[in-house]
Design a protein around this motif. Structure first.
Motif, short mmCIF file in Angstrom:
data_model
loop_
_atom_site.label_atom_id
_atom_site.label_comp_id
_atom_site.label_asym_id
_atom_site.label_seq_id
_atom_site.Cartn_x
_atom_site.Cartn_y
_atom_site.Cartn_z
N VAL A 109 0.81 -1.23 -0.05
CA VAL A 109 -0.07 -0.10 -0.01
C VAL A 109 0.91 1.27 0.00
CG1 VAL A 109 -1.95 1.24 1.20
CG2 VAL A 109 -1.91 -1.18 1.27
N LEU A 110 1.92 1.27 0.77
CA LEU A 110 2.84 2.42 0.88
C LEU A 110 3.31 2.67 -0.31
CD1 LEU A 110 4.44 1.87 4.45
CD2 LEU A 110 2.66 3.49 4.02
N LEU A 111 3.98 1.75 -1.02
CA LEU A 111 4.68 1.70 -2.24
C LEU A 111 3.48 2.36 -3.39
CD1 LEU A 111 7.04 1.77 -4.16
CD2 LEU A 111 6.66 -0.87 -4.54
N ALA A 112 2.29 1.96 -3.18
CA ALA A 112 1.37 2.32 -4.44
C ALA A 112 1.18 3.74 -4.14
CB ALA A 112 0.25 1.39 -4.50
N LEU A 113 0.88 4.19 -2.83
CA LEU A 113 0.68 5.50 -2.54
C LEU A 113 1.96 6.70 -2.80
CD1 LEU A 113 -1.04 5.11 0.94
CD2 LEU A 113 -2.22 5.51 -1.15
N MET A 114 3.07 6.14 -2.85
CA MET A 114 4.07 6.94 -2.93
C MET A 114 4.16 7.15 -4.61
SD MET A 114 7.22 5.94 -0.08
CE MET A 114 7.06 4.39 -0.43
N LEU A 115 4.00 5.91 -5.30
CA LEU A 115 4.00 6.07 -6.75
C LEU A 115 2.95 6.81 -7.46
CD1 LEU A 115 5.05 2.50 -7.75
CD2 LEU A 115 6.48 4.36 -7.84
N ASN A 116 1.76 6.85 -6.58
CA ASN A 116 0.66 7.56 -7.07
C ASN A 116 1.07 9.36 -7.05
OD1 ASN A 116 -2.13 7.29 -8.13
ND2 ASN A 116 -2.72 8.51 -6.07
N GLY A 192 6.42 -5.26 -5.34
CA GLY A 192 6.28 -4.47 -6.36
C GLY A 192 4.82 -4.95 -7.14
N PHE A 193 4.53 -6.35 -7.14
CA PHE A 193 3.42 -6.81 -7.68
C PHE A 193 2.32 -6.56 -6.85
CE2 PHE A 193 0.42 -10.38 -7.90
CZ PHE A 193 0.18 -10.28 -8.95
N GLY A 194 2.39 -6.52 -5.50
CA GLY A 194 1.26 -6.05 -4.96
C GLY A 194 0.74 -4.50 -5.09
N ALA A 195 1.95 -3.93 -5.33
CA ALA A 195 1.79 -2.52 -5.33
C ALA A 195 0.95 -1.76 -6.87
CB ALA A 195 2.98 -1.52 -5.28
N ILE A 196 1.26 -2.75 -7.63
CA ILE A 196 0.61 -2.84 -9.15
C ILE A 196 -1.04 -2.82 -8.96
CG2 ILE A 196 0.18 -3.70 -11.29
CD1 ILE A 196 3.14 -3.93 -11.65
N ILE A 197 -1.37 -3.78 -8.06
CA ILE A 197 -2.92 -3.89 -7.62
C ILE A 197 -3.45 -2.68 -7.16
CG2 ILE A 197 -4.32 -5.36 -6.40
CD1 ILE A 197 -2.29 -7.74 -6.57
N TYR A 198 -2.72 -2.10 -6.34
CA TYR A 198 -3.41 -0.95 -5.61
C TYR A 198 -3.29 0.01 -6.28
CZ TYR A 198 -3.29 -3.44 -1.15
OH TYR A 198 -3.74 -4.53 -0.13
N LEU A 199 -2.39 0.43 -7.22
CA LEU A 199 -2.41 1.62 -8.26
C LEU A 199 -3.47 1.42 -9.34
CD1 LEU A 199 1.52 1.62 -9.11
CD2 LEU A 199 0.31 3.25 -8.01
N ALA A 200 -3.70 0.16 -9.70
CA ALA A 200 -4.88 -0.19 -10.48
C ALA A 200 -6.19 0.40 -9.80
CB ALA A 200 -5.17 -1.58 -10.79
#
Length: 318
Positions: A109-116, A192-200
């Motif tokens: 979740v944290l990686l997805a939020l930062m990338l967002n 990294g894979f988990g972050a892609i799901i949250y980015l979607a």
């Protein structure tokens, strides 16, 4: 009879059910054809093998076959539950699985939020590639990297420890370090894979909500708390339910590769024990009975987690 005939009669102008079904089948025939390979996969590899669960209630012999083997009822389950190692295996399995849920979901979740929040597109793609790359590595390669860094004699970490005057530590054969190493390598490989799901999931949030929040004077933290996190809540709950349903697995491939005799006390799980009993000692009945026990527990947990999620306001799985 007349009343039943009236109930079965279609509304005025409506086509009979069989005609509507045939029309839908014809209209979406290519979609149904594309579904066939996936359906066949699950039927052949997931449903037909369920017939083999009868082995759990037999004293299975390769010579006699499934049908000819002697029926023993629940004796195999008694052997499992009376085993002196079973409760230690159960404890290790549950602890490692719970650690994975507690410590390995938040980094996604944290990686997805930062990338967002990154607005430089090429930099965002670079970070996604770097973090997603380890997902494609096998656990054998990851173990090789762990040995390169943590081996007692030739590892990079112990090299610097010796240079600083300390004594080298055998990290890979230590009860104190085994579980942290399992969690850290799993985090490095799968975040990294988990972050892609949250980015979607983040991409589906209506941007007008952020615009309205800006008009109302909300800062980035307020937008994160009131818009972004609620927007990915359902995805987080869904993944959490699925992980709870697999809580009895604990990641066989990774554990089996990293496991050694010195860390059995903290690292030996149900799946590795089943592998030794089922394939190395050819006690197939014990192995199948153990997996059946795991499946029942997982089914109960996923049903319970889904109900709890719905009561707390989530959508659940179904």
């Amino acid at each position: 009879m007349k009343q039943n005939a009236v109930l079965r009669r279609s509304p005025a102008g409506a086509k009979p059910l069989r005609h509507r079904f045939a029309g839908a089948l014809s209209r979406y025939r290519w979609f149904y054809l594309m579904m066939i390979p996936g359906l066949l996969y699950y039927v052949v590899y997931h449903y037909i093998p369920m017939a083999g669960m009868i082995i759990a209630f037999k004293d299975y012999s390769l010579g006699k076959g499934i049908i000819g083997s002697d029926w023993v009822g629940l004796d195999n389950f008694r052997i499992i539950f009376n085993s002196p190692d079973f409760y230690e295996l159960l404890r290790n399995t549950l602890l490692i699985s719970l650690y994975r849920i507690l410590f390995n979901m938040l980094p996604d979740v944290l990686l997805a939020l930062m990338l967002n929040e990154v607005r430089i597109l090429w930099f965002k793609r670079l970070i996604q590639t770097v973090t997603y790359g380890p997902y494609f590595l096998s656990w054998v390669i990851v173990y090789g990297l762990a040995v390169a860094f943590l081996a007692q004699d030739s590892g990079i970490v112990n090299y610097y420890i010796r240079e600083l005057g300390g004594s080298p530590v055998n990290y890979l054969a230590s009860n104190d370090y085994f579980r942290p190493i399992i969690l850290l390598t799993d985090m490095w490989k799968n975040t990294g894979f988990g972050a892609i799901i949250y980015l979607a999931a983040l991409a589906t949030i209506n941007t007008e909500l952020y615009e309205a929040a800006v008009v109302d004077g909300a800062g980035r933290w307020r937008q994160l708390w009131h818009i972004t996190l609620p927007g990915i809540r359902d995805v987080f709950v869904l993944l959490l339910i699925l992980k709870i349903g697999h809580i009895m697995d604990a990641g066989f491939e990774q554990i089996y590769i990293f496991l050694n005799a010195r860390v059995y006390e903290v690292g030996d799980i149900i799946d590795t024990w089943v592998f030794r009993r089922g394939l190395e000692e050819l006690e197939f009945s014990i192995a199948i009975a153990t997996n059946l026990f795991k499946s029942v527990i997982g089914f109960i947990l996923i049903i319970g987690a889904n109900k709890v999620a719905k009561k707390l306001g989530g959508s659940g799985i179904w």
